[in-house]
Design an enzyme around this catalytic site. Structure first.
Site, PDB file in Angstrom:
ATOM      1  N   HIS A  16       0.838  -1.217   0.000  1.00 54.64           N
ATOM      2  CA  HIS A  16       0.000   0.000   0.000  1.00 54.64           C
ATOM      3  C   HIS A  16       0.864   1.254   0.000  1.00 54.64           C
ATOM      4  O   HIS A  16       0.444   2.306   0.473  1.00 54.64           O
ATOM      5  CB  HIS A  16      -0.940   0.039   1.214  1.00 54.64           C
ATOM      6  CG  HIS A  16      -1.654  -1.250   1.458  1.00 54.64           C
ATOM      7  ND1 HIS A  16      -2.862  -1.555   0.892  1.00 54.64           N
ATOM      8  CD2 HIS A  16      -1.298  -2.332   2.198  1.00 54.64           C
ATOM      9  CE1 HIS A  16      -3.242  -2.773   1.282  1.00 54.64           C
ATOM     10  NE2 HIS A  16      -2.301  -3.261   2.057  1.00 54.64           N
ATOM     11  N   SER A  38      14.405  21.268 -16.380  1.00 56.54           N
ATOM     12  CA  SER A  38      13.189  22.029 -16.615  1.00 56.54           C
ATOM     13  C   SER A  38      13.579  23.339 -17.289  1.00 56.54           C
ATOM     14  O   SER A  38      14.658  23.875 -17.039  1.00 56.54           O
ATOM     15  CB  SER A  38      12.504  22.308 -15.278  1.00 56.54           C
ATOM     16  OG  SER A  38      11.701  23.463 -15.370  1.00 56.54           O
ATOM     17  N   LYS A  71      15.507  21.539 -11.078  1.00 56.38           N
ATOM     18  CA  LYS A  71      14.907  20.257 -11.459  1.00 56.38           C
ATOM     19  C   LYS A  71      15.848  19.302 -12.182  1.00 56.38           C
ATOM     20  O   LYS A  71      16.657  19.699 -13.010  1.00 56.38           O
ATOM     21  CB  LYS A  71      13.691  20.498 -12.375  1.00 56.38           C
ATOM     22  CG  LYS A  71      12.499  21.123 -11.692  1.00 56.38           C
ATOM     23  CD  LYS A  71      11.924  20.295 -10.553  1.00 56.38           C
ATOM     24  CE  LYS A  71      10.942  19.253 -11.014  1.00 56.38           C
ATOM     25  NZ  LYS A  71       9.782  19.734 -11.719  1.00 56.38           N
ATOM     26  N   GLU A 129       9.323   8.177 -17.090  1.00 58.30           N
ATOM     27  CA  GLU A 129       7.948   8.636 -17.348  1.00 58.30           C
ATOM     28  C   GLU A 129       7.506   8.283 -18.762  1.00 58.30           C
ATOM     29  O   GLU A 129       6.363   7.895 -18.993  1.00 58.30           O
ATOM     30  CB  GLU A 129       7.852  10.147 -17.126  1.00 58.30           C
ATOM     31  CG  GLU A 129       7.994  10.534 -15.661  1.00 58.30           C
ATOM     32  CD  GLU A 129       8.161  12.034 -15.506  1.00 58.30           C
ATOM     33  OE1 GLU A 129       7.168  12.751 -15.639  1.00 58.30           O
ATOM     34  OE2 GLU A 129       9.300  12.485 -15.269  1.00 58.30           O
TER      35      GLU A 129
END
Ligand code: ARG
Length: 459
Positions: free
Chosen positions: A155, A276, A282, A289
């Site tokens: 979980h 970024s 970043k 992804e």
């Protein structure tokens, strides 16, 4: 003029040509198409269906066309409709009437079924190699991190301690099954449909076995209607690829989490991360992804073909021309993802301290603490309740099971003694999980050897 224009009195509308043509995407099978035609022509000659000398002429010319197509010397035009008619047109332009004999005892229906099988067989072999390379990387990362303690989750809550190698080997096993699925699907698709003709075979005395052998198939397809209309093999392959991408997507999800400041378990190499345009701080895990995102795309490819095939009566229907783009897209996507994913994994750095810190913080040794009481004679359910109360006390008082004093422990049960600290030490917790499948040294070694052996058998 169309090769099939005999019974037509008018030309097709230009918009029809555009809709109908598949050459824009099936030209990538020109090698398979020509190889299949060479085998077919050789068989026609050997069987006396056409003159052996003509077969020779056809074969020689086809070899020339293959070389020219390899070098990009032949343009693929929409007027040819598909790659099959393109090759036949060029052949006939080059050798005249002999070229017109090539299509004897054959249809584009069994021809295209052959081409895509040959093409997909080749793709599966390539993808399987890339997958084996990835498994080798996962194994290597595991080998190097057998002592990196980390929390394992259920979980997404810290659950029990393990080590990074054990974690990696979970993925190695998934990828191993993916590889077996590809091998299995390759074995089943290894059947030659040529000779099925348009749908009910042919009246010519063809030799299907010879053609199958020459083209490297294990056997011929048993039924001609099935031969031209089966696309199971493509669905099976795309299912296997979808499952594999699902695994890579889960793996990607973990990488993305582990890179976040909240976890900071790993740091991706600069060459496998992106920045970024606005936020200078970043470093983004775009590769993971994209792999996660492209998984949806491969599922989509699978479902495109499932939907195309649903309700099609036997045998060939033009709907089936819609099989190729999703198939090609699925294999192209997977082939783009696998090597980059492997490189990203092999260059990432582990932040072992953070992993251990996370493992220390979340009461992940609570099960072990209960097991301690069980060892001292308490029933597990009683032990479970006692430790639950102790955990609650820790949370309220900003402590952990490691920092609780013996006095405090004894408030929950008299059975606790000073050996509890060693019992719930994270390294002990891991090394005590010493059953097959677990993270302790011995079972972990067995898992590493198992996958190493799997790879060795495939060298
Ligand atoms: N371009 C077609 C395809 O990809 C080849 C088969 C055409 N057969 C036919 N009967 N029109 O499926």
């Amino acid at each position: 003029m169309k090769l099939w224009s005999g019974r037509f009195e008018k030309n097709t509308d230009a918009l029809v040509d555009e809709l109908n043509a598949s050459i824009g995407f099936d030209s990538r099978m020109f090698r398979e198409d020509i190889t299949g035609s060479i085998a077919h022509a050789g068989m026609l000659g050997a069987q006396g269906i056409i003159e052996p000398s003509e077969a020779e002429k056809i074969i020689e010319a086809l070899r020339g066309i293959l070389a020219d197509m390899e070098q990009g010397k032949i343009a693929f035009n929409i007027e040819d409709e598909d790659i099959h008619m393109c090759v036949e047109r060029v052949l006939t332009e080059r050798i005249g009437d002999a070229g017109k004999r090539l299509h004897t005892a054959r249809s584009r229906n069994d021809q295209v079924a052959l081409d895509i099988r040959l093409n997909m067989k080749k793709e599966i072999v390539e993808i399987r190699h890339m997958l084996l390379d990835l498994i080798a990387v996962v194994l290597d990362v595991a080998e190097k991190n057998t002592d990196a303690i980390m929390p394992a989750y259920t979980h997404l809550q810290r659950a029990q301690p393990t080590n990074f190698a054990h974690y990696m080997m979970a993925y190695a096993n998934m990828l191993r099954r993916d590889c077996l699925r590809l091998e299995d699907c390759l074995e089943r698709m290894d059947e030659c449909p040529l000779g099925s003709g348009a749908l009910t075979s042919t009246t010519y005395p063809i030799d299907r076995e010879r053609v199958a052998r020459e083209l490297g198939f294990a056997r011929i397809m048993q039924n001609s209607l099935d031969g031209v209309s089966d696309r199971d093999f493509a669905l099976e392959m795309m299912s296997a690829l979808s499952i594999m991408m699902m695994h890579l997507s889960r793996f990607s999800e973990e990488i993305i989490l582990w890179c976040s400041w909240e976890f900071k378990f790993i740091e991706l190499d600069d060459s496998y991360a992106t920045g970024s345009s606005i936020m200078p701080q970043k470093k983004n895990p775009d590769i993971a992804e994209l792999v996660r995102g492209k998984t949806g795309r491969v599922y989509g490819d699978l479902f495109t073909l499932f939907t195309v095939m649903k309700s099609l009566p036997l045998a060939y229907n033009k709907d089936m021309q819609e099989d190729k783009e999703p198939m090609f897209d699925a294999v192209d996507t997977v082939k783009k993802c696998l090597p980059v994913f492997a490189a990203m994994l092999s260059t990432m750095k582990l932040n072992r301290d953070n992993m251990r810190r996370a493992a220390n913080g979340g009461f992940i040794n609570a099960t072990d603490c209960a097991d301690y009481l069980v060892k001292k004679g308490l029933p597990f359910r009683t032990a479970y309740t006692i430790v639950g109360k102790a955990v609650n006390y820790c949370i309220e008082n900003g402590k952990t099971l490691e920092t609780l004093s013996l006095d405090e422990y004894r408030r929950f049960s008299e059975v606790f003694d000073s050996d509890v600290y060693d019992f719930i030490n994270l390294d002990t917790c891991v090394s005590k999980r010493n059953v097959p499948g677990g993270p302790a040294e011995k079972p972990l070694r067995a898992q590493l050897d198992y996958i190493a052996n799997f790879l060795k058998e495939r060298e």
